[in-house]
Design a protein around this motif. Sequence first.
Motif, PDB file in Angstrom:
ATOM      1  N   GLY B 123       1.047  -1.295   0.118  1.00 48.31           N
ATOM      2  CA  GLY B 123      -0.179   0.023  -0.008  1.00 48.31           C
ATOM      3  C   GLY B 123       0.807   1.437   0.037  1.00 48.31           C
ATOM      4  O   GLY B 123       0.433   2.295   0.493  1.00 48.31           O
ATOM      5  N   TRP B 124       2.221   1.040  -0.402  1.00 52.07           N
ATOM      6  CA  TRP B 124       3.043   2.371  -0.543  1.00 52.07           C
ATOM      7  C   TRP B 124       3.138   2.960  -1.842  1.00 52.07           C
ATOM      8  O   TRP B 124       4.152   3.891  -1.945  1.00 52.07           O
ATOM      9  CB  TRP B 124       4.441   1.635  -0.075  1.00 52.07           C
ATOM     10  CG  TRP B 124       4.560   1.468   1.399  1.00 52.07           C
ATOM     11  CD1 TRP B 124       3.588   1.179   2.248  1.00 52.07           C
ATOM     12  CD2 TRP B 124       6.053   1.272   2.150  1.00 52.07           C
ATOM     13  NE1 TRP B 124       4.072   0.975   3.448  1.00 52.07           N
ATOM     14  CE2 TRP B 124       5.567   1.098   3.023  1.00 52.07           C
ATOM     15  CE3 TRP B 124       7.307   1.417   1.544  1.00 52.07           C
ATOM     16  CZ2 TRP B 124       6.791   0.914   4.125  1.00 52.07           C
ATOM     17  CZ3 TRP B 124       8.164   1.352   2.471  1.00 52.07           C
ATOM     18  CH2 TRP B 124       7.960   1.041   3.700  1.00 52.07           C
ATOM     19  N   GLU B 125       2.283   2.697  -2.839  1.00 50.18           N
ATOM     20  CA  GLU B 125       2.226   3.442  -4.000  1.00 50.18           C
ATOM     21  C   GLU B 125       2.476   4.640  -3.920  1.00 50.18           C
ATOM     22  O   GLU B 125       3.149   5.664  -4.683  1.00 50.18           O
ATOM     23  CB  GLU B 125       1.376   2.950  -5.103  1.00 50.18           C
ATOM     24  CG  GLU B 125       1.671   1.523  -5.841  1.00 50.18           C
ATOM     25  CD  GLU B 125       0.712   1.133  -6.825  1.00 50.18           C
ATOM     26  OE1 GLU B 125      -0.485   0.919  -6.552  1.00 50.18           O
ATOM     27  OE2 GLU B 125       1.087   1.044  -7.966  1.00 50.18           O
ATOM     28  N   PRO B 126       1.468   5.325  -3.093  1.00 50.24           N
ATOM     29  CA  PRO B 126       1.502   6.983  -3.012  1.00 50.24           C
ATOM     30  C   PRO B 126       2.935   7.522  -2.397  1.00 50.24           C
ATOM     31  O   PRO B 126       3.029   8.836  -2.365  1.00 50.24           O
ATOM     32  CB  PRO B 126       0.357   7.212  -1.882  1.00 50.24           C
ATOM     33  CG  PRO B 126      -0.410   5.970  -1.948  1.00 50.24           C
ATOM     34  CD  PRO B 126       0.585   4.890  -2.259  1.00 50.24           C
ATOM     35  N   MET B 135      13.156   5.202  -3.993  1.00 55.56           N
ATOM     36  CA  MET B 135      13.089   6.050  -2.596  1.00 55.56           C
ATOM     37  C   MET B 135      11.532   6.012  -2.408  1.00 55.56           C
ATOM     38  O   MET B 135      10.768   6.188  -3.387  1.00 55.56           O
ATOM     39  CB  MET B 135      13.578   7.376  -2.687  1.00 55.56           C
ATOM     40  CG  MET B 135      15.129   7.345  -2.726  1.00 55.56           C
ATOM     41  SD  MET B 135      15.948   6.754  -0.909  1.00 55.56           S
ATOM     42  CE  MET B 135      15.127   8.021   0.005  1.00 55.56           C
ATOM     43  N   ALA B 136      11.134   5.881  -0.973  1.00 51.56           N
ATOM     44  CA  ALA B 136       9.859   5.896  -0.609  1.00 51.56           C
ATOM     45  C   ALA B 136       9.830   6.863   0.595  1.00 51.56           C
ATOM     46  O   ALA B 136      10.790   6.878   1.088  1.00 51.56           O
ATOM     47  CB  ALA B 136       9.259   4.684  -0.267  1.00 51.56           C
ATOM     48  N   VAL B 137       9.096   7.781   0.733  1.00 49.87           N
ATOM     49  CA  VAL B 137       8.808   8.589   1.746  1.00 49.87           C
ATOM     50  C   VAL B 137       7.468   8.459   2.357  1.00 49.87           C
ATOM     51  O   VAL B 137       6.376   8.465   1.941  1.00 49.87           O
ATOM     52  CB  VAL B 137       8.598  10.184   1.308  1.00 49.87           C
ATOM     53  CG1 VAL B 137       8.694  10.891   2.792  1.00 49.87           C
ATOM     54  CG2 VAL B 137       9.969  10.406   0.428  1.00 49.87           C
ATOM     55  N   VAL B 138       7.761   7.932   3.709  1.00 53.50           N
ATOM     56  CA  VAL B 138       6.717   7.167   4.554  1.00 53.50           C
ATOM     57  C   VAL B 138       6.318   7.861   5.431  1.00 53.50           C
ATOM     58  O   VAL B 138       6.931   8.935   6.186  1.00 53.50           O
ATOM     59  CB  VAL B 138       6.985   5.703   5.010  1.00 53.50           C
ATOM     60  CG1 VAL B 138       7.059   4.839   3.622  1.00 53.50           C
ATOM     61  CG2 VAL B 138       8.063   5.492   6.040  1.00 53.50           C
ATOM     62  N   PRO B 139       5.115   7.823   6.435  1.00 53.06           N
ATOM     63  CA  PRO B 139       4.903   8.453   7.575  1.00 53.06           C
ATOM     64  C   PRO B 139       5.700   8.417   8.469  1.00 53.06           C
ATOM     65  O   PRO B 139       6.108   7.206   8.800  1.00 53.06           O
ATOM     66  CB  PRO B 139       3.248   8.325   7.587  1.00 53.06           C
ATOM     67  CG  PRO B 139       2.900   7.609   6.575  1.00 53.06           C
ATOM     68  CD  PRO B 139       3.968   7.017   5.922  1.00 53.06           C
ATOM     69  N   ALA B 140       6.073   9.278   9.251  1.00 57.95           N
ATOM     70  CA  ALA B 140       7.232   9.127  10.211  1.00 57.95           C
ATOM     71  C   ALA B 140       6.714   7.910  11.067  1.00 57.95           C
ATOM     72  O   ALA B 140       5.811   7.666  11.748  1.00 57.95           O
ATOM     73  CB  ALA B 140       7.282  10.683  11.232  1.00 57.95           C
TER      74      ALA B 140
END
Lengths: 264, 264
Positions: B123-126, B135-140
């Motif tokens: 569920g990380w496409e966004p 690179m992925a930028v995820v919620p802290a």
Amino acid sequence: MTMTIRQAIDTMMAQIPGASREGSVDTVKCGDASQPLTGIVTAFTVTHRVMREAASLGANLIITHEPTYYNHHDRTDGLAGDPVYETKRRTLEELGLTVWRFHDYWHAHRPDGILTGVARKLGWEPYLDLGRPAMAVVPATTLRSLALELKHKLALPFVRIAGDPEMACRQIGMLLGAVGAERQIDYLRRDDVDAVVCGETAEWQTCEYVRDACAGGRPRGLVVLGHCGSEDEGMRYLADWLRPLLPAVPIAHISSGDPLTLLA
Amino acid sequence: MTMTIRQAIDTMMAQIPGASREGSVDTVKCGDASQPLTGIVTAFTVTHRVMREAASLGANLIITHEPTYYNHHDRTDGLAGDPVYETKRRTLEELGLTVWRFHDYWHAHRPDGILTGVARKLGWEPYLDLGRPAMAVVPATTLRSLALELKHKLALPFVRIAGDPEMACRQIGMLLGAVGAERQIDYLRRDDVDAVVCGETAEWQTCEYVRDACAGGRPRGLVVLGHCGSEDEGMRYLADWLRPLLPAVPIAHISSGDPLTLLA
């Protein structure tokens, strides 16, 4: 007269007359080997904790098995300005530590210094087959029992295995450290090897060979101890080996500990 | 008219026009690509179970991400007479299977096919940062929570981490598979990377860089998923990606499963 660090290194080297210095990674990585030696710490790798504890013991020579700067030859040209590298370099300098790597020579010792230290810890010295390099012949067991014995005796929090846990194991290739998939597979291919014990592996190569071997009716096993777990006792043994050579020098081993933690 | 295996491969290749075929490992490893295609199985690697299940589904093409014969280029010259290799080769032949590797091209797809499949599963496409490769930028979050989220969503029995479990993580290098320590460290050195997620690592290199980083006040983290665990969803996604391209062809994904078992 007090011994210098360089003289201590030369004393060790004199014990391994056959080892070629040509192209070896066993060089002084930092510090000043012309200083008087105050004490020696042996370690699998130079962590910040190892540095601090060595200094607090009054030692000024760390003998490490693995690199200080993250690549086999400790090349630092690409690391200039890197904060992690610079902090480590500065800390070693501030603590007055000289680091000497003892990897190729310790493996070149006959018998191999790392394997000897691990075999002593396991109580496996009688099982080493000196006629075949890096081989141990153990009482008949299973892959699972073999792995659990290693885990227990080396006090490891976990180990991983590839292959049928119930397969019979007696002839064990002791490929400690990270020797590469090619050499691991070369051992596993042999008729006189049931299983290989290693520190690190290549899952897509060695482990798939093992999986195919078991599925194809030629059972082979792999026990993966972790790199530090597979070699640390060999560096502890180095301290024991050094004491009679350098009787006036305080010598201690510091366990680096595994950098990886399991979440299961 | 029925499509041949070769035509199916060419149809896929036409979707990745930029990929260079020069020196690529993405070749037909065995079988006869001039045969009519009866069905496709995608897999991380060609295990005996994958072979048998592919045949029982009536497929005659396995598209694999990893090698069939234990080395990057599937060189078999040194394997002649090796019972593990010969049994696998014979089994593939008897089951009438063609194996095509789809590694370089799938990674060369924009966006990277493996990363896309894994990101969909997470569920990380966004969260993928298309301006920075892998690179992925995820919620802290923390390193521990990040690792547990990956473990849970990818249904892995265990993961391993290096670095402080409580360190803050937001910017994640998604270096799936086994890209080598040099590239892992290159990511970890950057100011805009908190942690790297990988399949396999080099403990004595990447993990020691992470350990020194944390001890030296520049926290960095590493999550090691296992090689298959880090890429299998990318090969499942390949099946989804193929279906509209080859609507008349039965296409299935078979999970290879991890070759390693944990003993903790």
